[in-house]
Design an enzyme around this catalytic site. Structure first.
Site, short mmCIF file in Angstrom:
data_model
loop_
_atom_site.label_atom_id
_atom_site.label_comp_id
_atom_site.label_asym_id
_atom_site.label_seq_id
_atom_site.Cartn_x
_atom_site.Cartn_y
_atom_site.Cartn_z
N GLU A 238 37.80 -28.25 24.68
CA GLU A 238 36.88 -27.32 25.36
C GLU A 238 37.21 -27.22 26.86
O GLU A 238 37.11 -26.15 27.45
CB GLU A 238 35.44 -27.79 25.14
CG GLU A 238 35.02 -27.61 23.68
CD GLU A 238 33.67 -28.25 23.37
OE1 GLU A 238 33.54 -29.47 23.61
OE2 GLU A 238 32.77 -27.55 22.92
N ALA B 203 34.76 -35.92 24.61
CA ALA B 203 33.73 -36.57 25.40
C ALA B 203 33.70 -38.04 25.00
O ALA B 203 34.11 -38.41 23.90
CB ALA B 203 32.39 -35.92 25.15
N GLY C 238 35.64 -32.24 23.44
CA GLY C 238 35.45 -31.82 24.83
C GLY C 238 36.77 -31.63 25.58
O GLY C 238 36.85 -30.85 26.53
N GLU D 46 34.06 -32.52 16.16
CA GLU D 46 32.68 -32.99 16.33
C GLU D 46 31.95 -33.13 15.00
O GLU D 46 31.10 -34.01 14.83
CB GLU D 46 31.90 -32.05 17.25
CG GLU D 46 32.23 -32.19 18.73
CD GLU D 46 33.44 -31.38 19.17
OE1 GLU D 46 34.21 -30.89 18.31
OE2 GLU D 46 33.63 -31.24 20.40
N1 DAK Z 1 35.48 -41.55 23.34
C1 DAK Z 1 35.58 -42.86 23.68
N2 DAK Z 1 36.67 -43.62 23.45
C2 DAK Z 1 37.72 -43.02 22.87
C3 DAK Z 1 37.71 -41.66 22.48
C4 DAK Z 1 36.52 -40.91 22.75
N3 DAK Z 1 36.41 -39.58 22.47
N4 DAK Z 1 38.89 -41.38 21.89
C5 DAK Z 1 39.62 -42.52 21.93
N5 DAK Z 1 38.92 -43.52 22.50
C6 DAK Z 1 39.34 -44.89 22.74
C7 DAK Z 1 39.35 -45.68 21.44
O1 DAK Z 1 38.06 -46.13 21.10
C8 DAK Z 1 40.30 -46.81 21.79
O2 DAK Z 1 39.60 -47.73 22.57
P1 DAK Z 1 39.69 -49.33 22.23
O3 DAK Z 1 39.33 -49.48 20.80
O4 DAK Z 1 41.15 -49.66 22.52
O5 DAK Z 1 38.74 -49.96 23.20
C9 DAK Z 1 41.33 -46.12 22.68
O6 DAK Z 1 40.70 -44.93 23.17
C10 DAK Z 1 42.58 -45.72 21.95
O7 DAK Z 1 42.19 -44.96 20.82
P2 DAK Z 1 42.72 -45.26 19.35
O8 DAK Z 1 42.99 -46.71 19.16
O9 DAK Z 1 41.77 -44.61 18.40
O10 DAK Z 1 44.12 -44.49 19.37
P3 DAK Z 1 44.87 -43.80 18.15
O11 DAK Z 1 46.19 -43.39 18.68
O12 DAK Z 1 44.83 -44.66 16.94
O13 DAK Z 1 44.00 -42.48 17.80
C11 DAK Z 1 42.78 -40.46 18.34
C12 DAK Z 1 43.92 -41.44 18.74
C13 DAK Z 1 42.64 -39.47 19.49
C14 DAK Z 1 43.18 -39.73 17.06
C15 DAK Z 1 41.46 -41.26 18.11
O14 DAK Z 1 41.25 -42.08 19.24
C16 DAK Z 1 40.27 -40.38 17.93
O15 DAK Z 1 40.05 -39.80 16.85
N6 DAK Z 1 39.42 -40.26 18.97
C17 DAK Z 1 38.15 -39.55 18.91
C18 DAK Z 1 38.38 -38.06 18.93
C19 DAK Z 1 37.06 -37.29 18.85
O16 DAK Z 1 36.33 -37.38 17.86
N7 DAK Z 1 36.78 -36.52 19.88
C20 DAK Z 1 35.59 -35.67 19.94
C21 DAK Z 1 34.52 -36.41 20.68
S1 DAK Z 1 32.97 -35.55 20.61
C22 DAK Z 1 27.92 -32.57 25.43
C23 DAK Z 1 28.49 -31.55 24.75
C24 DAK Z 1 29.68 -31.74 24.10
C25 DAK Z 1 30.29 -32.95 24.06
C26 DAK Z 1 29.71 -33.96 24.74
C27 DAK Z 1 28.53 -33.79 25.43
N8 DAK Z 1 26.70 -32.38 26.10
C28 DAK Z 1 25.96 -31.22 25.81
C29 DAK Z 1 26.11 -33.40 26.88
C30 DAK Z 1 31.55 -33.13 23.36
C31 DAK Z 1 31.68 -34.00 22.32
C32 DAK Z 1 33.00 -34.50 21.92
O17 DAK Z 1 34.02 -34.25 22.51
#
Ligand code: DAK
Length: 257
Positions: A111, A65, A108, A131
């Site tokens: 998921e 997400a 997400g 998360e």
């Molecule tokens: N959100 C926003 N931006 C993201 C992102 C994300 N999840 N993942 C990557 N980006 C963006 C980065 O910020 C970066 O943007 P800039 O800095 O260039 O502006 C760009 O994508 C490239 O990412 P990286 O520079 O970090 O690229 P790397 O190759 O170095 O790393 C990576 C790739 C995938 C390992 C890293 O980006 C990373 O760890 N990303 C976050 C992964 C993460 O933690 N995902 C889980 C998110 S929490 C809900 C219920 C559930 C949810 C939501 C709502 N409701 C009930 C309403 C779910 C929550 C989640 O999914």
């Protein structure tokens, strides 16, 4: 229809939705979830479409997400927001959905893949529910669907440590159906989807519904549901066509009647 966050194509009875926010590794924001649901609505209503494929880029199916959209939300925002409901609608689709995962399927994104009926992935796929590192927990079905897919030990370990699971382990653990090279992934997925789309949509949807029953009811109830569904399919012309085609040694021409 103009799409900003996805691409939509149709080929040989298959609808292909490609997540298209490359700058943020296909992070799922409200607009993307909304567009994906609109595209799914169109494909579900389209009588030409018998199967749907969801995919992303080579680097990321979806990195979760959109954290930048979520960071400042408070309880009332997230409670009243329809992000959850929108996401839940993806899992309630009746036509078959296949996820073709290359690269990251995190949070997400993982998921979303788990909401599909099965997952094919490329050798570079990485699945995780990270998360916990953000101070939250999976919120669109991850603790439930991952546990059903891979069992308690691996689900607990993945959700509590945020470890990424690679393609081979994902296949051995039952999370994905098959692993392909990156070059082959989409073509192989589309071929499988085309095979499904050639079949009687009634039979396909009844199979999907019956298998999903296995996760919700007792074995006795599931078997009863399957049996009644089997009885009812003899009211279709496709059952006659499928069986006569076999007897007459010709390919079946299903009409979904
Ligand atoms: N959100 C926003 N931006 C993201 C992102 C994300 N999840 N993942 C990557 N980006 C963006 C980065 O910020 C970066 O943007 P800039 O800095 O260039 O502006 C760009 O994508 C490239 O990412 P990286 O520079 O970090 O690229 P790397 O190759 O170095 O790393 C990576 C790739 C995938 C390992 C890293 O980006 C990373 O760890 N990303 C976050 C992964 C993460 O933690 N995902 C889980 C998110 S929490 C809900 C219920 C559930 C949810 C939501 C709502 N409701 C009930 C309403 C779910 C929550 C989640 O999914």
């Amino acid at each position: 229809m103009q799409w900003d966050t996805i691409l939509l194509e149709k080929r040989n009875g298959v609808g292909l939705i490609t997540l298209n926010r490359p700058k943020s590794l296909n992070a799922l924001n409200t607009q993307l979830i909304r567009e994906m649901n609109l595209a799914l609505d169109q494909l579900e209503q389209d009588p030409e479409i018998g199967c749907i494929v969801l995919t992303g880029s080579e680097k990321a199916f979806a990195a979760g997400a959109d954290i930048k959209e979520m960071v400042e939300l408070n309880f009332p925002n997230i409670y009243f927001d329809d992000f959850f409901t929108l996401a839940d609608r993806i899992a309630q689709r009746r036509k078959p959905l296949i996820a073709a995962v290359s690269g990251y399927a995190l949070g997400g994104g993982c998921e979303l893949a788990l909401m599909c009926d099965f997952i094919y992935c490329a050798e570079n796929a990485k699945f995780a529910l990270p998360e916990v590192t953000l101070g939250v927990l999976p919120g669109i079905g991850g603790t439930q669907r991952l546990t059903l897919a891979v069992g308690k030990a691996k689900a607990m370990e993945m959700c509590l440590t945020a470890r990424q699971m690679g393609a081979q382990e994902a296949e051995h653990s039952g999370l994905v159906a098959r692993v392909f090279s990156q070059q082959e992934l989409l073509e192989q997925t589309l071929q499988a989807a085309e095979k499904i789309a050639e079949k009687s949509l009634t039979a396909v949807m009844m199979i999907k519904e019956s298998i999903n029953r296995a996760f919700e009811v007792s074995l006795a109830e599931g078997l009863r549901f399957e049996r009644r569904t089997f009885h009812s399919i003899f009211a279709t012309l496709d059952q006659k066509e499928g069986m006569w085609a076999f007897i007459e040694k010709r390919p079946a021409k299903f009409t979904n009647q």
